[in-house]
Enzyme design. Structure first.
Site, mmCIF file in Angstrom:
data_model
loop_
_atom_site.group_PDB
_atom_site.id
_atom_site.type_symbol
_atom_site.label_atom_id
_atom_site.label_comp_id
_atom_site.label_asym_id
_atom_site.label_seq_id
_atom_site.Cartn_x
_atom_site.Cartn_y
_atom_site.Cartn_z
ATOM 1 N N LYS A 1 -5.380 -10.282 -5.198
ATOM 2 C CA LYS A 1 -5.447 -8.852 -4.867
ATOM 3 C C LYS A 1 -4.035 -8.292 -4.723
ATOM 4 O O LYS A 1 -3.053 -9.052 -4.699
ATOM 5 C CB LYS A 1 -6.252 -8.665 -3.590
ATOM 6 C CG LYS A 1 -5.677 -9.383 -2.383
ATOM 7 C CD LYS A 1 -6.621 -9.332 -1.201
ATOM 8 C CE LYS A 1 -6.085 -10.171 -0.061
ATOM 9 N NZ LYS A 1 -6.380 -9.639 1.246
ATOM 10 N N TYR B 1 24.102 6.866 3.796
ATOM 11 C CA TYR B 1 23.589 7.912 4.696
ATOM 12 C C TYR B 1 23.829 7.537 6.158
ATOM 13 O O TYR B 1 23.639 6.381 6.557
ATOM 14 C CB TYR B 1 22.075 8.069 4.507
ATOM 15 C CG TYR B 1 21.663 8.729 3.209
ATOM 16 C CD1 TYR B 1 21.987 10.062 2.950
ATOM 17 C CD2 TYR B 1 20.926 8.025 2.267
ATOM 18 C CE1 TYR B 1 21.586 10.667 1.767
ATOM 19 C CE2 TYR B 1 20.516 8.619 1.085
ATOM 20 C CZ TYR B 1 20.862 9.946 0.845
ATOM 21 O OH TYR B 1 20.462 10.530 -0.318
HETATM 22 C C1 LIG Z 1 -11.010 -12.407 3.011
HETATM 23 C C2 LIG Z 1 -9.732 -13.065 2.607
HETATM 24 N N1 LIG Z 1 -9.762 -14.345 2.190
HETATM 25 C C3 LIG Z 1 -8.643 -14.999 1.812
HETATM 26 C C4 LIG Z 1 -7.418 -14.368 1.851
HETATM 27 C C5 LIG Z 1 -6.176 -15.129 1.438
HETATM 28 O O1 LIG Z 1 -5.347 -15.332 2.539
HETATM 29 P P1 LIG Z 1 -3.917 -16.050 2.374
HETATM 30 O O2 LIG Z 1 -3.111 -15.159 1.524
HETATM 31 O O3 LIG Z 1 -3.422 -16.115 3.782
HETATM 32 O O4 LIG Z 1 -4.182 -17.372 1.768
HETATM 33 C C6 LIG Z 1 -7.337 -13.055 2.273
HETATM 34 C C7 LIG Z 1 -6.027 -12.394 2.336
HETATM 35 O O5 LIG Z 1 -5.709 -11.556 3.093
HETATM 36 C C8 LIG Z 1 -8.528 -12.376 2.668
HETATM 37 O O6 LIG Z 1 -8.501 -11.108 3.074
#
Ligand SMILES: Cc1ncc(COP(=O)(O)O)c(C=O)c1O
Length: 415
Positions: A37, A261
């Site tokens: 993601k 700045y």
């Molecule tokens: C529901 C869920 N599962 C897994 C993960 C993966 O977590 P990580 O990046 O700490 O491995 C996330 C990341 O935020 C998440 O929201």
């Protein structure tokens, strides 16, 4: 010349190796779901997804429907996709169009999925995170049963998410979440043996094999960043991303003169300033004002003055030879010679986490992909075909590059 003002070079081989390393933590048969993601935590989702699959991941997870569609249209063909987040009706449509699994924690989620054409669903128990999911295990079990009876809907998973897996000094809360999920999930699986049970993020994978169940969902560690905020090498993780810019200008700065700045840097003695054309418009955050180092010609130099939208300044020291650094590549995250700046170091300076450092890199930062130094062309569907950007630094005024010339003494001056 091919230096670029703000360039993220991503080593897909490192992502592959990190996935293979994580898989070695897992019992045979436990699947690795790579979380890609937020554009692969800033690394580029399609390329990260492909690398993760090559490294042994069999599932990919994203937060939203559009992210799932982006992966499919980038040609990440056969992998099982999971959309983990809350979905508006149009996002649900995207998820279905991407043939992705979705997550439900309420009757209305099942109805919405059915109305939208149906699909595969994972029921989420909120075992303590306090975000998505139902807090009530009995309700979660009812939903799994109801999903079976909802037209077009197929229950395929049962999941939760840990709130404190990455908090090294918490034992009790993590253990309580794990107990609650394990009890519910085992009952759920007894009723529906095909369910995939999953709970662990990167930290939980490295922390407790009992949290692995049938599948683990790893994000941060696949990119080679440490889920506990420590040096990634201590857990044999290999950072995949290097962030660089270059020294676009070198100028004398007399004692009493300032940079940037608000005049937040005033030279205490004569020195040279290097100007690097990268700033908070690229995600190099303003909180790094007077609060970061940069690697140039294999040495650390302090960022001095205010981070502005498009530029930062570094103190190159008093020596005349500083002029020769004009055109040199500058590493903001990564390695040069024996020096190394990790996303974890940057995060500590910002009082944040490594996740935020790479996620903050904006689309203006060009992404270039390589395999252990060999440029690779981004396939159609990835935004940026970038083999050309593997930076040969600009030549200095005399045609030579400082990294080829005698190394300059380090003088970090009055930062
Ligand atoms: C529901 C869920 N599962 C897994 C993960 C993966 O977590 P990580 O990046 O700490 O491995 C996330 C990341 O935020 C998440 O929201």
């Amino acid at each position: 010349m091919s230096a670029h003002r703000a360039l993220a070079r991503i080593n897909v081989a490192a992502i592959e190796r990190n996935c293979a390393r994580l898989r070695r933590e897992l019992r045979p048969g436990v699947q690795l779901c790579a979380v890609v993601k937020a554009d692969g935590y800033g690394h580029g989702a399609p390329a990260s997804a492909r690398a993760a699959l090559a490294g042994g991941a069999t599932w990919l997870a994203v937060a939203g429907g559009e992210e799932a569609l982006e992966l499919r249209s980038a040609g990440v063909g056969e992998a099982q996709l999971l959309v983990m987040g809350a979905l508006t009706p149009s996002e649900l449509g995207h998820a279905i169009a991407a043939r992705a699994d979705v997550v439900a924690w309420h009757e209305r989620d099942l109805e919405a999925l059915s109305r939208a054409g149906g699909g595969r669903v994972h029921v989420k128990l909120d075992s303590g995170m306090g975000r998505l999911g139902t807090r009530d295990p009995a309700e979660a079990s009812r939903l799994l049963a109801a999903a079976r009876d909802t037209p077009g809907v197929r229950p395929v998973g049962a999941m939760t998410h840990f709130a404190t897996a990455d908090e090294a000094d918490d034992e009790a809360f993590f253990a309580a979440q794990l107990r609650l999920f394990a009890r519910w999930a085992r009952e759920a699986k007894a009723a529906q043996p095909n369910l995939v049970l999953h709970a662990a993020n990167s930290a939980a994978v490295l922390r407790d094999p009992d949290a692995h169940f049938d599948m683990v969902r790893c994000g941060i560690a696949i990119y080679g960043m440490d889920p506990f905020g420590e040096d990634p090498s201590t857990r044999a993780l290999e950072p995949a991303l290097e962030l660089s810019s270059y020294v676009a200008e070198v100028k004398r700065c007399a004692a009493g003169e300032s940079a940037g700045y608000g005049r937040r840097f005033i030279a205490e003695r004569d020195t040279h300033l290097g100007v690097l054309p990268i700033g908070y418009g690229d995600g190099w955050r303003r909180g790094l004002t007077n609060n970061a180092d940069v690697l140039i010609a294999a040495r650390r130099y302090p960022l001095v003055g205010t981070v502005s939208m498009d530029n930062i300044t570094v103190d190159l020291g008093a020596e005349d030879g500083a002029e020769r650094l004009r055109g040199e590549p500058a590493i903001l995250i990564g390695r040069q010679g024996d020096e190394r700046i990790t996303a974890e170091e940057v995060a500590r300076r910002l009082a944040t986490i490594n996740y935020e450092v790479t996620c903050a890199l904006t689309p203006r930062v060009r992404r270039a992909y390589h395999r252990d130094g060999e440029p690779i062309e981004a396939p159609a569907g990835d935004e940026q075909p970038l083999a050309a950007l593997h930076a040969e630094p600009l030549a200095g005024p005399g045609g030579e590059r400082a990294s080829e010339a005698a190394a300059l003494p380090r003088d970090t001056g009055s930062s």
